[in-house]
Enzyme design. Structure first.
Site, PDB file in Angstrom:
ATOM      1  N   ASP A   1       0.865  -1.166   0.000  1.00  0.00           N
ATOM      2  CA  ASP A   1       0.000   0.000   0.000  1.00  0.00           C
ATOM      3  C   ASP A   1       0.915   1.234   0.000  1.00  0.00           C
ATOM      4  O   ASP A   1       2.116   1.113   0.255  1.00  0.00           O
ATOM      5  CB  ASP A   1      -0.851  -0.058   1.284  1.00  0.00           C
ATOM      6  CG  ASP A   1      -1.588   1.230   1.552  1.00  0.00           C
ATOM      7  OD1 ASP A   1      -2.292   1.692   0.649  1.00  0.00           O
ATOM      8  OD2 ASP A   1      -1.451   1.782   2.666  1.00  0.00           O
TER       9      ASP A   1
ATOM     10  N   ASP B 143      -0.172   5.156   0.972  1.00  0.00           N
ATOM     11  CA  ASP B 143      -0.407   6.153   2.016  1.00  0.00           C
ATOM     12  C   ASP B 143      -0.370   5.538   3.400  1.00  0.00           C
ATOM     13  O   ASP B 143      -1.105   4.590   3.690  1.00  0.00           O
ATOM     14  CB  ASP B 143      -1.768   6.840   1.804  1.00  0.00           C
ATOM     15  CG  ASP B 143      -1.761   7.742   0.593  1.00  0.00           C
ATOM     16  OD1 ASP B 143      -0.926   8.658   0.543  1.00  0.00           O
ATOM     17  OD2 ASP B 143      -2.581   7.517  -0.318  1.00  0.00           O
TER      18      ASP B 143
ATOM     19  N   GLU C  84     -13.473   5.284   8.464  1.00  0.00           N
ATOM     20  CA  GLU C  84     -12.515   4.341   7.867  1.00  0.00           C
ATOM     21  C   GLU C  84     -11.804   3.508   8.933  1.00  0.00           C
ATOM     22  O   GLU C  84     -11.608   2.307   8.769  1.00  0.00           O
ATOM     23  CB  GLU C  84     -11.475   5.113   7.029  1.00  0.00           C
ATOM     24  CG  GLU C  84     -10.470   4.187   6.344  1.00  0.00           C
ATOM     25  CD  GLU C  84      -9.266   4.904   5.724  1.00  0.00           C
ATOM     26  OE1 GLU C  84      -9.167   6.144   5.801  1.00  0.00           O
ATOM     27  OE2 GLU C  84      -8.405   4.204   5.180  1.00  0.00           O
TER      28      GLU C  84
ATOM     29  N   SER D   2      -2.496   1.422  -4.488  1.00  0.00           N
ATOM     30  CA  SER D   2      -2.928   2.538  -3.656  1.00  0.00           C
ATOM     31  C   SER D   2      -4.307   3.072  -4.009  1.00  0.00           C
ATOM     32  O   SER D   2      -4.631   3.266  -5.173  1.00  0.00           O
ATOM     33  CB  SER D   2      -1.907   3.672  -3.803  1.00  0.00           C
ATOM     34  OG  SER D   2      -2.409   4.856  -3.247  1.00  0.00           O
ATOM     35  N   ALA D   3      -5.063   3.361  -2.973  1.00  0.00           N
ATOM     36  CA  ALA D   3      -6.350   4.036  -3.153  1.00  0.00           C
ATOM     37  C   ALA D   3      -6.157   5.548  -3.168  1.00  0.00           C
ATOM     38  O   ALA D   3      -7.110   6.309  -3.218  1.00  0.00           O
ATOM     39  CB  ALA D   3      -7.300   3.639  -2.037  1.00  0.00           C
TER      40      ALA D   3
ATOM     41  N   LYS E 287      -9.973  -3.097  -2.655  1.00  0.00           N
ATOM     42  CA  LYS E 287      -8.726  -3.485  -3.326  1.00  0.00           C
ATOM     43  C   LYS E 287      -8.814  -4.897  -3.907  1.00  0.00           C
ATOM     44  O   LYS E 287      -8.121  -5.211  -4.867  1.00  0.00           O
ATOM     45  CB  LYS E 287      -7.534  -3.323  -2.380  1.00  0.00           C
ATOM     46  CG  LYS E 287      -7.233  -1.849  -2.118  1.00  0.00           C
ATOM     47  CD  LYS E 287      -5.912  -1.617  -1.434  1.00  0.00           C
ATOM     48  CE  LYS E 287      -5.618  -0.116  -1.346  1.00  0.00           C
ATOM     49  NZ  LYS E 287      -4.319   0.165  -0.711  1.00  0.00           N
TER      50      LYS E 287
ATOM     51  N   ASP F  49      -1.514  -0.711   5.855  1.00  0.00           N
ATOM     52  CA  ASP F  49      -1.841  -0.085   7.144  1.00  0.00           C
ATOM     53  C   ASP F  49      -3.334  -0.171   7.441  1.00  0.00           C
ATOM     54  O   ASP F  49      -3.773   0.233   8.513  1.00  0.00           O
ATOM     55  CB  ASP F  49      -1.411   1.389   7.183  1.00  0.00           C
ATOM     56  CG  ASP F  49      -2.362   2.285   6.428  1.00  0.00           C
ATOM     57  OD1 ASP F  49      -2.482   2.119   5.205  1.00  0.00           O
ATOM     58  OD2 ASP F  49      -3.003   3.146   7.064  1.00  0.00           O
TER      59      ASP F  49
HETATM   60  P1  TMP Z   1      -3.808   4.124   0.339  1.00  0.00           P
HETATM   61  O1  TMP Z   1      -4.584   2.979  -0.223  1.00  0.00           O
HETATM   62  O2  TMP Z   1      -2.578   4.456  -0.510  1.00  0.00           O
HETATM   63  O3  TMP Z   1      -3.468   3.983   1.770  1.00  0.00           O
HETATM   64  O4  TMP Z   1      -4.715   5.478   0.204  1.00  0.00           O
HETATM   65  C1  TMP Z   1      -5.908   5.708   0.818  1.00  0.00           C
HETATM   66  C2  TMP Z   1      -5.829   6.607   2.003  1.00  0.00           C
HETATM   67  O5  TMP Z   1      -6.113   7.979   1.655  1.00  0.00           O
HETATM   68  C3  TMP Z   1      -6.893   6.212   2.993  1.00  0.00           C
HETATM   69  O6  TMP Z   1      -6.313   5.868   4.217  1.00  0.00           O
HETATM   70  C4  TMP Z   1      -7.763   7.456   3.148  1.00  0.00           C
HETATM   71  C5  TMP Z   1      -6.926   8.562   2.640  1.00  0.00           C
HETATM   72  N1  TMP Z   1      -7.674   9.700   2.065  1.00  0.00           N
HETATM   73  C6  TMP Z   1      -7.340  10.977   2.505  1.00  0.00           C
HETATM   74  O7  TMP Z   1      -6.468  11.138   3.345  1.00  0.00           O
HETATM   75  N2  TMP Z   1      -7.996  12.049   1.960  1.00  0.00           N
HETATM   76  C7  TMP Z   1      -8.969  11.922   1.011  1.00  0.00           C
HETATM   77  O8  TMP Z   1      -9.528  12.920   0.564  1.00  0.00           O
HETATM   78  C8  TMP Z   1      -9.316  10.589   0.585  1.00  0.00           C
HETATM   79  C9  TMP Z   1     -10.391  10.383  -0.430  1.00  0.00           C
HETATM   80  C10 TMP Z   1      -8.626   9.513   1.117  1.00  0.00           C
HETATM   81 MG    MG Z   2      -2.819   3.238   3.501  1.00  0.00          MG
END
Ligand code: TMP
Ligand code: MG
Length: 291
Positions: A38, A40, A85, A153-154, A202, A227
């Site tokens: 992942d 973030d 979340e 990644s989301a 995912k 995470d």
């Molecule tokens: P990841 O899959 O790379 O961890 O990314 C998703 C993360 O991004 C998730 O933990 C929520 C976060 N997120 C924000 O911080 N701000 C936002 O506006 C959105 C839509 C998601």
């Molecule tokens: Mg993450």
């Protein structure tokens, strides 16, 4: 075997299974390994000197790209949906519609702001985004050993790529599945490409990109880093996994979520802003055993 696993921040449900898996992965060697991570709050830092670091979405919170009203709205959405979340009392099914709402609303706002592609690199430079301590050893080791790294990644793919480029670790073995921006001919954001990826779909993303995983089928061993509990489904596109080891960073709501993380991830790293444990495991797996 690996001294880093004795750190107080490391939790394991079944230490001997972890050790057996690491040993089996070492015997199979780097040619049998792939890494899925992942981005973030996994490869990037959750906090630095007590201050939260931005996710790829939050890097866009910059005057260069969006106006004050939009900033305020995006922050309000974060304050509303982030607690959902990470809420330990709700099931994934309960969270799903909220996540779709969160991502869709933010993406719509970003499109309304007519974000310019040529300003993204500058916004990343001005942000306080940071990769975890030891990131360079991690990326460089994988490249050196020719182990593919899939970043799933989301967050926002365009921003994520810029972060790793600016940190000089966007090596040729790195592949990214994420939400990518679609720009018009003049370089202005007009939509997002493909199927939306949020924290808890995912698995669908992995199945959609099964073709990517097919190329990796000769690599039966997987090291997975995440995470969120949703990150555990990132390897669902793989058909023939032999050994899998999952490492979860538990950054926030530690007491509430500890039990579910220990039940779900093989190794849980509590409030650890470094790549020390993944690096030590990777080093062990990719070093030939003594004869
Ligand atoms: P990841 O899959 O790379 O961890 O990314 C998703 C993360 O991004 C998730 O933990 C929520 C976060 N997120 C924000 O911080 N701000 C936002 O506006 C959105 C839509 C998601
Ligand atoms: Mg993450």
């Amino acid at each position: 075997m690996i001294p880093e696993l004795a750190k107080a921040s490391v939790l394991m449900r079944d230490r001997s299974r972890v050790e057996e898996t690491i040993q089996a992965m070492q015997r199979a060697g780097p040619d049998a390994l792939q890494v899925i991570s992942d981005f973030d709050m996994t490869l990037s830092r959750f906090a630095h000197n007590g201050k939260r670091c931005p996710t790829t979405h939050n890097i866009l919170d910059n005057d260069l790209l969006i106006n004050d009203t939009c900033k305020k709205m995006i922050r309000e959405l974060l304050n509303t949906y982030y607690p959902i979340e990470i809420d330990a009392t709700r099931t994934v099914e309960e969270k799903l519609p909220h996540m779709v709402e969160w991502w869709t609303s933010v993406h719509e706002l970003l499109i309304q702001q007519k974000i310019r592609r040529d300003l993204l690199a500058q916004a990343v430079k001005q942000s306080s985004a940071m990769l975890r301590e030891g990131y360079k050893v991690f990326f460089d080791r994988l490249q050196e050993q020719q182990v593919p790294l899939l970043i799933f990644s989301a967050g926002l793919g365009d921003i994520l790529e810029e972060v790793i480029r600016q940190n000089h670790v966007f090596h040729p073995n790195v592949h990214v599945i994420s939400n990518y921006m679609d720009f018009d001919q003049s370089g202005v954001l007009r939509a997002f490409k493909g199927q939306l990826i949020h924290t808890f779909n995912k698995r669908e993303g992995a199945l959609l990109h099964a073709a990517h995983f097919r190329e990796l089928k000769e690599r039966p061993n997987v090291l997975l880093l995440g995470d969120s509990l949703g990150d555990l489904t990132m390897a669902d596109g793989l058909a023939h996994t032999q050994h899998a080891l999952t490492i979860g960073f538990l950054n926030d709501q530690v007491e509430e979520r500890k039990e579910s993380y220990v039940n779900s991830y093989d190794i849980v790293l509590v409030k650890d802003e470094t790549m020390d444990v993944p690096n030590a495991i990777l080093n062990y797996i990719t070093t030939a055993p003594a004869k």
